[in-house]
Design a protein around this motif. Structure first.
Motif, mmCIF file in Angstrom:
data_model
loop_
_atom_site.group_PDB
_atom_site.id
_atom_site.type_symbol
_atom_site.label_atom_id
_atom_site.label_comp_id
_atom_site.label_asym_id
_atom_site.label_seq_id
_atom_site.Cartn_x
_atom_site.Cartn_y
_atom_site.Cartn_z
ATOM 1 N N ALA A 290 18.942 10.926 34.490
ATOM 2 C CA ALA A 290 18.921 11.973 33.535
ATOM 3 C C ALA A 290 20.018 12.959 33.432
ATOM 4 O O ALA A 290 19.998 13.651 32.747
ATOM 5 C CB ALA A 290 17.418 12.729 33.699
ATOM 6 N N VAL B 249 14.984 12.594 30.143
ATOM 7 C CA VAL B 249 14.241 13.648 30.840
ATOM 8 C C VAL B 249 12.939 12.757 31.280
ATOM 9 O O VAL B 249 12.234 12.416 30.482
ATOM 10 C CB VAL B 249 13.955 14.972 30.046
ATOM 11 C CG1 VAL B 249 13.258 15.838 31.256
ATOM 12 C CG2 VAL B 249 15.370 15.524 29.466
ATOM 13 N N SER C 254 19.628 17.072 32.472
ATOM 14 C CA SER C 254 19.598 17.275 30.806
ATOM 15 C C SER C 254 18.733 18.382 30.674
ATOM 16 O O SER C 254 17.654 18.273 29.712
ATOM 17 C CB SER C 254 18.959 15.920 30.297
ATOM 18 O OG SER C 254 19.859 15.027 30.350
ATOM 19 N N VAL C 255 18.481 19.418 31.594
ATOM 20 C CA VAL C 255 17.646 20.734 31.255
ATOM 21 C C VAL C 255 18.323 21.444 29.926
ATOM 22 O O VAL C 255 19.532 21.675 30.093
ATOM 23 C CB VAL C 255 17.713 21.619 32.428
ATOM 24 C CG1 VAL C 255 16.832 22.895 32.136
ATOM 25 C CG2 VAL C 255 17.003 21.029 33.754
ATOM 26 N N ASN D 127 13.601 22.312 26.355
ATOM 27 C CA ASN D 127 12.788 21.656 27.160
ATOM 28 C C ASN D 127 12.325 22.513 28.339
ATOM 29 O O ASN D 127 11.553 22.257 29.298
ATOM 30 C CB ASN D 127 13.038 20.052 27.510
ATOM 31 C CG ASN D 127 14.393 20.283 28.276
ATOM 32 O OD1 ASN D 127 14.605 20.938 28.968
ATOM 33 N ND2 ASN D 127 14.971 19.113 28.403
#
Length: 245
Positions: free
Chosen positions: A166, A172, A207-208, A212
């Motif tokens: 990710a 995610v 992938s924050v 999200n």
């Protein structure tokens, strides 16, 4: 539990990038969480000066297991601390994969960091193949047990779950998958550290982004985030920080 939001700049940033820290100070003055920015080694001292007197702490992205010696190009935890760092990221998947760092090495680095007065953010995470094999939990449990230093405690240690597949991909895990791993990590922390294991913060990374972050932070055992690319711009990073309130 007060959330910890850490930004990992990786090998990005020149002196001009420190303007982002100044901007971040203005955007997050009332933040109800702990904020750490981890720039390249070359910027740590200047970043610490820039952040002085603010709510932002500066961290590093790695350290050596020794305090000094003939280790060309390496840097010790004591040097980082003297430069103004308060945290250090250890065992990131890129270090484990590219530089072949083992759990034992990560644990020794964490011990060195603690002795110098730095708090460690210890990373664990499975690859896509390991996830598809159904052994993700086994992998992260083994990494956590092997990477924890003997003196680990909530004041000097945080854990970051970063599924390798990710990181930087835009992919995610589902909320259920994140919840499953974080609950499993909490169980290990309680087994290894007892009551103290309930207080160690477990961050999610991979992938924050602002779109999200809120749903991820709603997961019970997600106590913050380790943010990569989205931490390079203060405006993007500030939105993630706001989601943690």
């Amino acid at each position: 539990m007060r959330k910890l939001i850490a930004g990992n700049w990786k090998m990005n940033g020149l002196a001009s990038s420190l303007e982002e820290i100044e901007t971040l100070k203005g955007l997050t003055g009332g933040a109800a969480c702990d904020i750490v920015v981890c720039p390249p080694f070359t910027l740590i001292e200047k970043a610490a000066q820039q952040a002085r007197g603010s709510h932002i702490a500066i961290g590093a992205q790695d350290c050596h297991t020794k305090t000094s010696g003939a280790f060309t190009s390496d840097i010790s935890a004591a040097m980082l601390c003297e430069a103004g760092a308060r945290f250090v990221i250890l065992g990131h998947s890129e270090r484990r994969a590219v530089y072949h760092e083992t759990n034992m090495i990560v644990a020794r680095k964490a011990t060195a960091a603690q002795e110098a007065g730095l708090a460690s953010i210890i990373c664990v995470g499975e690859t896509r193949a390991e996830r598809d094999e159904g052994i993700a939990l086994d992998v992260v449990r083994r990494q956590l047990r092997g990477s924890l230093p003997i003196a680990a405690a909530s004041a000097n240690t945080a854990i970051a779950y970063e599924p390798v597949w990710a990181i930087g991909t835009g992919l995610v895990p589902t909320i259920d998958q994140i919840d499953e791993v974080h609950r499993s990590l909490r169980q290990i922390l309680e087994q290894e550290l007892g009551q103290e294991g309930r207080l160690v913060r477990i961050l999610y990374g991979g992938s924050v982004k602002s779109s999200n972050a809120s749903s991820i932070f709603d997961v019970p055992d997600v106590n913050g985030a380790l943010v990569g690319g989205a931490s390079l711009k203060a405006s993007d990073f500030a939105e993630i920080i706001s989601a943690a309130a």
